[in-house]
Design an enzyme around this catalytic site. Structure first.
Site, mmCIF file in Angstrom:
data_model
loop_
_atom_site.group_PDB
_atom_site.id
_atom_site.type_symbol
_atom_site.label_atom_id
_atom_site.label_comp_id
_atom_site.label_asym_id
_atom_site.label_seq_id
_atom_site.Cartn_x
_atom_site.Cartn_y
_atom_site.Cartn_z
ATOM 1 N N CYS A 129 0.865 -1.178 0.000
ATOM 2 C CA CYS A 129 0.000 0.000 0.000
ATOM 3 C C CYS A 129 0.902 1.228 0.000
ATOM 4 O O CYS A 129 1.549 1.538 1.005
ATOM 5 C CB CYS A 129 -0.890 -0.025 1.237
ATOM 6 S SG CYS A 129 -2.098 1.314 1.321
ATOM 7 N N CYS A 163 8.481 23.114 24.283
ATOM 8 C CA CYS A 163 7.577 22.648 23.228
ATOM 9 C C CYS A 163 8.360 22.374 21.953
ATOM 10 O O CYS A 163 9.056 23.250 21.437
ATOM 11 C CB CYS A 163 6.504 23.707 22.972
ATOM 12 S SG CYS A 163 5.416 23.301 21.595
#
Length: 312
Positions: A129, A163
């Site tokens: 796939c 972050c």
């Protein structure tokens, strides 16, 4: 003056970043997300999903032949499907989730998709796939382009500074950086999710993986940008982001990286900066969810808690 210096540095980095991001064929942002950062294109949207011309499918990044059209079939899954590959062209790698098997180009390592067995679609009982965006189609009778040889002279750094959106934003702009991936490192939970990491209970730090060409940029240069784009004095946090997952860490991959980092820490302290950055060996790195990758680039904005400041 500081603002002007920051703008000049960003301009220089941006000028060369597109070339540095990919040492094979040039890729746009969407292609990089799939081929380099292992994202998946939406089903039924790819160029080659409903495509039945005769020819050869090659790797978009390095031109290596991957599949023949005679092995393509319609599985109805929304992505191009092949029940066999050109011998030696595709490498299979177990996914971190332990359930699926990823397939990559054996020449350059570019992400193609996944392979599934035992579905009974064809006599080979195999379905590759593949993301259309990972391939280029060469019609039968046309010459295949020259394969670009793999580049093995790369180095990896793992850097955490709050972050990971902001950390990646600055590091991916450095000339000589090939690719960046955000994820999690330093914790005890296997294959953690963002929600789990945010609890602070997994022990992971939000980390940016940086693959770079040491002939074009040194680890020291990358580490300097890292130190100059976050507050090294803040324990378990960065700006308003508080928690152990936001701690400052250099996960070194070699004794040389460790020594370089320790040298830079001493320089910072000599210049009057407080440094609480941990310097520890690399651990297992887990890719973060797709929507975290290239966050500020995709959003078209810049970090609010990672601001460049000249320190060296």
């Amino acid at each position: 003056m500081r603002k002007i210096l920051y703008i000049l540095i960003l301009f220089t980095m941006t000028t060369y970043s597109s070339e540095a991001q990919n040492r094979y064929n040039s890729l746009n942002t969407q292609e990089e997300n799939v081929i380099e950062n292992k994202h998946t294109e939406a089903p039924f949207t790819g160029q080659y999903d409903k495509f039945n011309e005769n020819g050869t499918y090659i790797c978009k990044r390095c031109n290596a032949p991957l599949y023949q059209s005679s092995d393509k079939f319609d599985s109805g899954c929304g992505w191009p499907a092949f029940d066999d590959e050109i011998e030696g062209a595709v490498k299979r790698i177990p996914d971190n989730d332990g359930l699926r098997t990823e397939i990559v180009c054996a020449n350059c390592g570019g992400h193609l998709g996944h392979v599934f067995l035992g579905e009974g679609f064809t006599s080979t009982n195999t379905r590759h796939c593949v993301n259309s965006i990972s391939m280029t189609f060469v019609p039968k009778g046309e010459p295949l382009p020259k394969i670009i040889a793999p580049h093995n002279d790369t180095e990896v750094a793992y850097l955490a500074s709050g972050c990971f959106w902001g950390t990646e934003y600055h590091l991916q702009k450095i000339p000589g950086v090939i690719s960046t991936t955000v994820g999690y490192m330093g914790g005890k939970t296997k294959n953690p999710t963002y929600r789990e990491v945010c609890t602070g209970n997994t022990g992971h730090a939000e980390t940016t993986k940086v693959v770079f060409d040491p002939s074009k940029v040194s680890f020291e240069t990358i580490a300097k940008v890292y130190f100059e784009t976050h507050d090294t004095s803040q324990i378990d946090g960065q700006g308003p982001d508080i928690g152990t997952q936001y701690r400052s860490v250099v996960f070194y991959t070699s004794d040389r990286q460790k020594a370089t980092t320790e040298k830079l820490v001493k320089e910072l302290e000599k210049n009057g900066y407080t440094v609480v950055t941990e310097v520890i060996p690399e651990e297992t790195f887990y890719d973060a969810e797709a929507y975290h990758q290239d966050y500020y680039e995709n959003k078209g904005s810049s970090p609010y808690c990672h601001i460049y400041q000249k320190k060296f």
